[in-house]
Design a protein around this motif. Structure first.
Motif, short mmCIF file in Angstrom:
data_model
loop_
_atom_site.label_atom_id
_atom_site.label_comp_id
_atom_site.label_asym_id
_atom_site.label_seq_id
_atom_site.Cartn_x
_atom_site.Cartn_y
_atom_site.Cartn_z
N ILE A 38 0.86 -1.20 0.00
CA ILE A 38 0.00 0.00 0.00
C ILE A 38 0.89 1.25 0.00
CG2 ILE A 38 -1.77 1.30 1.31
CD1 ILE A 38 -2.93 -1.33 0.40
N VAL A 96 -3.31 7.32 -0.65
CA VAL A 96 -4.42 6.42 -0.99
C VAL A 96 -5.64 7.23 -1.42
CG1 VAL A 96 -5.88 4.53 -0.21
CG2 VAL A 96 -3.58 4.78 0.75
N THR A 133 -2.42 -0.75 -6.57
CA THR A 133 -1.28 0.15 -6.36
C THR A 133 -0.53 0.28 -7.68
OG1 THR A 133 -1.10 -0.35 -4.01
CG2 THR A 133 0.88 0.52 -5.07
N THR A 150 -2.05 4.23 -4.14
CA THR A 150 -3.02 3.13 -4.01
C THR A 150 -4.41 3.70 -4.21
OG1 THR A 150 -1.63 1.84 -2.53
CG2 THR A 150 -4.00 1.42 -2.40
N GLN A 189 -8.07 2.44 -3.29
CA GLN A 189 -8.75 1.38 -2.53
C GLN A 189 -10.20 1.74 -2.31
OE1 GLN A 189 -7.90 -1.76 -0.93
NE2 GLN A 189 -10.12 -1.63 -0.60
#
Ligand code: HPA
Length: 236
Positions: free
Chosen positions: A12, A16, A49, A58, A60
């Motif tokens: 990760i 993000v 990623t 990343t 998510q």
């Protein structure tokens, strides 16, 4: 690996992006990242990623609603060391001058309750965005000439509201739009000493009933992803 994320340590990135929809995570990774690889598919909550302009990112999925986002954001920060978390998602417009396709950059997020509200007891904590990220996102949006609003949003517990009076109070108090995740993201980031922001696309409007046609979504959502990426790396 954590309870809900199957990624290995190091899989990760420190930055993000978090869309609610796992398939939007896949689309954004395929569209904006290079060398993107799947790092999580536990419960179908896809995470990828890859690289954006040589920066590691990343993307998510968070799922819908604050309890779901809370699980992923907690694990990303506490277990994987995520430092910058930007929600990219859709919201309902609440002001007459906010139109579908516009972008909202959320300075604050009002709630009735959130997964974190229990710890505050009698305090009404005010979840707010990281100022540096917010300022950088506004600059990026201006450069793209995206029609953007900056201000307060409402993080609701329900999509199907049975309390039109609450929406009315939000409108009266200048709230720009309604979604279901940002307030908890801001609260968790504050608790962990990390940076957070929500960049939202207005996909429907509570007053006019208008909704973004599905064929228009990609281009519009693309602006939001680029604004989030520019903001995340503005200081690098
Ligand atoms: N309400 C709550 N969440 C939303 C909406 C809405 O109208 N539109 C997009 N996310």
């Amino acid at each position: 690996m954590t309870v809900h994320i199957g990624a290995r340590p190091g899989d990760i990135a420190e930055t993000v992006l978090m869309p609610g929809d796992p398939y939007r995570a896949k689309w954004a990774a395929e569209t904006f990242l290079t060398d993107a690889r799947l790092v999580n598919d536990v419960r179908g909550m896809l995470g990828f990623t890859g690289f954006w302009k040589s920066q590691r990112v990343t993307i998510q999925g968070s799922g819908m609603g604050m309890p779901s986002l809370s699980i992923y954001a907690n694990e990303l920060m506490a277990e994987y060391g995520a430092q910058t978390l930007i929600r990219i998602g859709s919201c309902g417009g609440m002001q007459p001058y906010v139109n579908i396709r516009d972008v909202i950059i959320a300075m604050t997020a009002t709630t009735i309750t959130s997964p974190s509200s229990g710890i505050f007891r009698e305090i009404n904590y005010a979840p707010c965005a990281d100022y540096g990220l917010l300022a950088a996102a506004v600059k990026a949006a201006d450069l793209k000439k995206t029609k953007t609003h900056v201000g307060g949003i409402y993080s609701s517990d329900v999509f199907y509201s049975e309390r039109p009076d609450l929406d009315e109070q939000m409108v009266r108090h200048g709230i720009l739009g309604v979604e279901m995740e940002a307030a908890e993201l801001y609260t968790l980031a504050a608790r962990h000493g990390r940076r957070a922001l929500a960049v939202l696309t207005v996909s429907d409007h509570l007053q006019t009933g208008e909704a973004l046609p599905s064929e228009d979504r990609e281009k519009t959502f693309g602006d939001m992803v680029e604004i989030a990426l520019e903001a995340a790396f503005s200081g690098d």
